[in-house]
Design a protein around this motif. Structure first.
Motif, mmCIF file in Angstrom:
data_model
loop_
_atom_site.group_PDB
_atom_site.id
_atom_site.type_symbol
_atom_site.label_atom_id
_atom_site.label_comp_id
_atom_site.label_asym_id
_atom_site.label_seq_id
_atom_site.Cartn_x
_atom_site.Cartn_y
_atom_site.Cartn_z
ATOM 1 N N GLU A 1 0.829 -1.206 0.000
ATOM 2 C CA GLU A 1 0.000 0.000 0.000
ATOM 3 C C GLU A 1 0.861 1.253 0.000
ATOM 4 O O GLU A 1 0.540 2.247 -0.667
ATOM 5 N N TYR B 1 -4.125 6.684 -3.705
ATOM 6 C CA TYR B 1 -4.085 5.916 -2.464
ATOM 7 C C TYR B 1 -5.413 6.024 -1.722
ATOM 8 O O TYR B 1 -5.921 5.038 -1.184
ATOM 9 N N ASN C 1 -7.929 3.178 -0.672
ATOM 10 C CA ASN C 1 -8.260 3.003 0.746
ATOM 11 C C ASN C 1 -9.771 3.024 0.988
ATOM 12 O O ASN C 1 -10.280 2.320 1.867
#
Length: 203
Positions: free
Chosen positions: A112, A124, A128
């Protein structure tokens, strides 16, 4: 000392991030992703301060500190999973990173963090916030793998996520009782998620 602290924060191999460029990377916008042209993605890769392709490398980048630590990045006009023929050779459909680290091991957090560093906080955050649509292995997968005596299948742990902008595939190979040493994270077009999910459910 500062360099070591930054590297520990990012939890990435030393060859992956020039530490002086971290702030630039985290604040720079993404310029090429699946759905963009091969020319745009190639130009983005060539200018990327972290990927830093060697001469002759275009859509496939390979880096290694030692034989025990490797990182690859690949952009492809093909959807992920089983190879199918496509008439469109001008549009990138998949971008993926694979990490191998026999020294420190691979975790979901490292993958990640790689996504955040290579792309941006926007991508990101999309990952997420994305909905998990499939996780494996489930008990049925484990039982089938044990009956078939295929421990590598049992060792594969992964999930598919559907975000607002893209779909994501994360997979780590973690043998029973051992640390994971290889993993990958892939950004793909949302339109290709169904194909990949079907293949993962039936492999």
């Amino acid at each position: 000392m500062l360099k070591q602290s930054l590297l520990k924060l990012l939890i990435l191999p030393s060859f992956l991030i020039p530490w002086l460029s971290i702030e630039i990377l985290l604040n720079s916008p993404v310029k090429a992703l699946p759905g963009d042209s091969t020319e745009e993605v190639t130009s983005w890769i060539q200018a990327h301060p972290t990927l830093q392709p060697r001469q002759g490398e275009r859509l496939f980048i390979s880096k290694s500190d030692t034989a025990a630590q490797r990182f690859t990045f690949q952009a492809s006009v093909l959807p992920p999973g089983r190879i199918i023929f496509t008439k469109d050779h001008a549009t990138i459909r998949t971008e993926g990173m694979t990490m191998f680290d026999a020294v420190n091991g691979i975790t979901l957090q490292r993958l990640e963090e790689s996504l955040r560093v290579i792309y941006s906080l926007d991508v990101y955050q999309d990952y997420n916030d994305a909905q998990i649509v499939y996780q494996y292995p489930n008990q049925s997968n484990i039982s089938t793998s044990r009956l078939a005596k295929t421990p590598i299948r049992e060792a594969l742990q992964g999930e598919l996520r559907l975000g607002d902008r893209y779909a994501y595939w994360v997979e780590i190979a973690k043998p029973s009782g051992k640390k994971a040493i290889v993993g990958n994270i892939t950004v793909l077009l949302k339109a290709d998620l169904g194909k990949l999910e079907t293949e993962l459910r039936t492999r």
